[in-house]
Design a protein around this motif. Sequence first.
Motif, PDB file in Angstrom:
ATOM      1  N   ILE A 150       3.128  -4.821  -0.649  1.00 50.62           N
ATOM      2  CA  ILE A 150       2.431  -3.660  -1.187  1.00 50.62           C
ATOM      3  C   ILE A 150       2.657  -2.485  -0.238  1.00 50.62           C
ATOM      4  CG2 ILE A 150       0.256  -4.318  -0.062  1.00 50.62           C
ATOM      5  CD1 ILE A 150      -1.217  -3.100  -2.496  1.00 50.62           C
ATOM      6  N   THR A 151       2.915  -1.328  -0.800  1.00 45.93           N
ATOM      7  CA  THR A 151       3.115  -0.102   0.003  1.00 45.93           C
ATOM      8  C   THR A 151       1.779   0.400   0.529  1.00 45.93           C
ATOM      9  OG1 THR A 151       4.999   0.497  -1.372  1.00 45.93           O
ATOM     10  CG2 THR A 151       3.944   2.267  -0.112  1.00 45.93           C
ATOM     11  N   PRO A 152       1.687   0.825   1.791  1.00 45.57           N
ATOM     12  CA  PRO A 152       2.734   0.862   2.829  1.00 45.57           C
ATOM     13  C   PRO A 152       2.629  -0.281   3.844  1.00 45.57           C
ATOM     14  CG  PRO A 152       0.963   2.382   3.386  1.00 45.57           C
ATOM     15  CD  PRO A 152       0.524   1.668   2.141  1.00 45.57           C
ATOM     16  N   ALA A 153       2.037  -1.419   3.452  1.00 45.21           N
ATOM     17  CA  ALA A 153       1.847  -2.521   4.408  1.00 45.21           C
ATOM     18  C   ALA A 153       3.074  -3.429   4.509  1.00 45.21           C
ATOM     19  CB  ALA A 153       0.629  -3.349   4.014  1.00 45.21           C
ATOM     20  N   THR A 193      -3.263 -11.754   7.408  1.00 45.83           N
ATOM     21  CA  THR A 193      -2.862 -11.315   6.078  1.00 45.83           C
ATOM     22  C   THR A 193      -2.782  -9.807   6.090  1.00 45.83           C
ATOM     23  OG1 THR A 193      -3.299 -11.543   3.703  1.00 45.83           O
ATOM     24  CG2 THR A 193      -5.211 -11.201   5.119  1.00 45.83           C
ATOM     25  N   THR A 194      -1.844  -9.237   5.346  1.00 49.92           N
ATOM     26  CA  THR A 194      -1.632  -7.792   5.344  1.00 49.92           C
ATOM     27  C   THR A 194      -1.760  -7.254   3.928  1.00 49.92           C
ATOM     28  OG1 THR A 194       0.740  -8.203   5.170  1.00 49.92           O
ATOM     29  CG2 THR A 194      -0.127  -7.769   7.356  1.00 49.92           C
ATOM     30  N   THR A 195      -2.222  -6.013   3.823  1.00 51.11           N
ATOM     31  CA  THR A 195      -2.379  -5.429   2.502  1.00 51.11           C
ATOM     32  C   THR A 195      -2.610  -3.927   2.611  1.00 51.11           C
ATOM     33  OG1 THR A 195      -3.497  -5.682   0.376  1.00 51.11           O
ATOM     34  CG2 THR A 195      -4.888  -5.706   2.338  1.00 51.11           C
ATOM     35  N   SER A 203      -8.122   2.669  -6.998  1.00 50.67           N
ATOM     36  CA  SER A 203      -7.153   1.889  -7.764  1.00 50.67           C
ATOM     37  C   SER A 203      -5.780   2.021  -7.092  1.00 50.67           C
ATOM     38  CB  SER A 203      -7.132   2.354  -9.224  1.00 50.67           C
ATOM     39  OG  SER A 203      -6.327   1.503  -9.987  1.00 50.67           O
ATOM     40  N   THR A 204      -4.703   2.128  -7.883  1.00 48.26           N
ATOM     41  CA  THR A 204      -3.385   2.254  -7.253  1.00 48.26           C
ATOM     42  C   THR A 204      -3.214   3.621  -6.608  1.00 48.26           C
ATOM     43  OG1 THR A 204      -2.612   2.675  -9.502  1.00 48.26           O
ATOM     44  CG2 THR A 204      -2.071   0.558  -8.570  1.00 48.26           C
ATOM     45  N   GLY A 205      -3.994   4.624  -7.049  1.00 47.18           N
ATOM     46  CA  GLY A 205      -4.049   5.920  -6.367  1.00 47.18           C
ATOM     47  C   GLY A 205      -2.689   6.553  -6.156  1.00 47.18           C
ATOM     48  N   MET A 206      -2.434   6.966  -4.917  1.00 47.76           N
ATOM     49  CA  MET A 206      -1.145   7.549  -4.537  1.00 47.76           C
ATOM     50  C   MET A 206      -0.563   6.652  -3.442  1.00 47.76           C
ATOM     51  SD  MET A 206      -1.795  11.670  -4.645  1.00 47.76           S
ATOM     52  CE  MET A 206      -2.926  11.758  -3.255  1.00 47.76           C
TER      53      MET A 206
END
Length: 620
Positions: free
Chosen positions: A264-267, A309-311, A344-347
């Motif tokens: 997932i961006t930016p992780a 864990t990363t996110t 949410s998914t936002g920017m």
Amino acid sequence: MASKIEKKEEVVIKFAGDSGDGMQLTGNQFTNNTALFGNDVATFPDYPAEIRAPLGTLAGVSGFQLHFGSREIDTPGDSCDVLVAMNAAALKSNLKFVKNGGIVIVNTAGFDNKNLRLAHYEINPLDDETLSNHLVYKIDITKLTRESLVDFEMGTKDKDRSKNMFVLGFLFWMFNRSMDNTIGFLEAKFKKNPNIAQANIKALKAGYNFGDTTETFTTRFEVDPAKLPPGKYRGVMGGQATAYGLIAASKIAGIDLFLGSYPITPASDILHELSKHKNFNVFTFQAEDEIASICAAIGASFGGKLAVTTTSGPGMALKTEAMGLAVSLEIPLVICDVQRAGPSTGMPTKTEQSDLLMALYGRNGECPMPVISASSPSDSFEAVYEAARIALEHMTPVIFLSDGYNANGAEPWKYPSAKDLKKIEVSFAKKAEDDAPFMPYQRNEKLVRPWAIPGTKGLEHRLGGLEKQHLTGDISYDADNHEFMVKMRESKVEKIADFIPLQKTDNDVNEGKLAIVGWGSTYGAIRSAVRELNKQGEEVAHIHIRYLKPFPKNLEELLNKFDNILIPEINNGQLVKVIRDKFMINAIGFSKIKGVPFTKQEIIDKALEITAKKKESVSN
């Protein structure tokens, strides 16, 4: 005609073009060259979320800004000395950030009727007064790149992909830099396709020679190396530094590292980097979703690993139930949240600090967890190392907060040697010599329970999300026990304050009219603003908080030494709520929620507004 050399103390350059113009690569290569030369540098990549953003449009502009100098550099810069605009949209999006008298280099091929229409220009800005306050270099970069590659058997589209190297070569000439490092990079990157490598090198050299042989350009610039503290340096991005910090923690702790992650961006850069280091007993698992990734990490922790864990953004929300499980189990786990603009998914590619309240409170039930933030790309190493230390030594999940600005930004890093790192004490439970029953929730002086590896004879115990009986860990619905355990888990987290450093000011101003308090990636902007305010004679302190839960024990006492507290945040005011609630201090919030960092000047202006009111109040 020989060109003259002009010395500069600092320079801000922005490369801007379509997403397919290679601006990120160009910026990164100039950054690497600058770091190797010895300048201090800070960067800010700014690009669309779409993999194929609409070409030629304002929404499709990809930019990379870097600020380098012969002095200490804290931010990517408020405004640009040099703008490279590969098309009309890139010019329109970024011209407002160029200083009066600044240099604008445009690719004239990107200003045809189609590009002008997509950028909403009715008149070509190269033909009117739009650029009258700037020094403009109009270069048909596309045509010159194609001509330089006339001997290569490549299609026109493939040749055009090298035009970013032409630009880079020209900038290397303009700032009197060697091309050797980039040539080495291209040869290594395209090792299996030497024709591509040689085409890019040819375009790079063509750009350099164009500057050297065209009499239009009479001035070159030099920025001397910065006088940084002695030590070994390398360039590092925040995502890399996070990965290296986790590896260092696992080696110092003497246990393997397991990462369960879903891209997932930016992780995602943390997953990419850790997957390269299996030689350090790093195990990476790309799960099918966010929930699976954290649950796999919890399983690895149960088995005795340093589990991570990363996110980012919405992925953090999906992990919340499993975070509650880890709190209930009281096992070590590092949750890296690289924040981005929401909800949410936002920017996805825009930075924000809007997950602080979620990190502190965003779970069902009473679910306390330590929260630690990184202040800069290189500080990500030390901050995540500290998160891992606390997780392992205090048997608790820990949230590590970074953001898109820190994760994608780059700067020189004076990296430590292993002997400089704090020790991390890890001990696993052993069977009692007197064969006494194992008590999985019996606590030590830190209120920490033992870490028992499954399969160890005599240490069999029950785990799960249901409430535990104090000491035995058996399932319990007893009301008094539940209240005891809720308060015990909170006390355990708060007790960590005994094992973290006291809060200090960043600039040795320990009392006065105003303290600017920050957390996370606002560090550079606040630091440079406070330095400027101090030069102007303003009595202003900088307090930057790494430990957001628990706070350092002396934080309230320190804040009360100042008449005013200003808290700039890239959110709608989250830390300021916590500070007001916890310490009953009338802190002043200062929000920016535009997907970009604060500038130095924005913070200076706000601080002066407060100090001016204070002076007015005193005089009245």
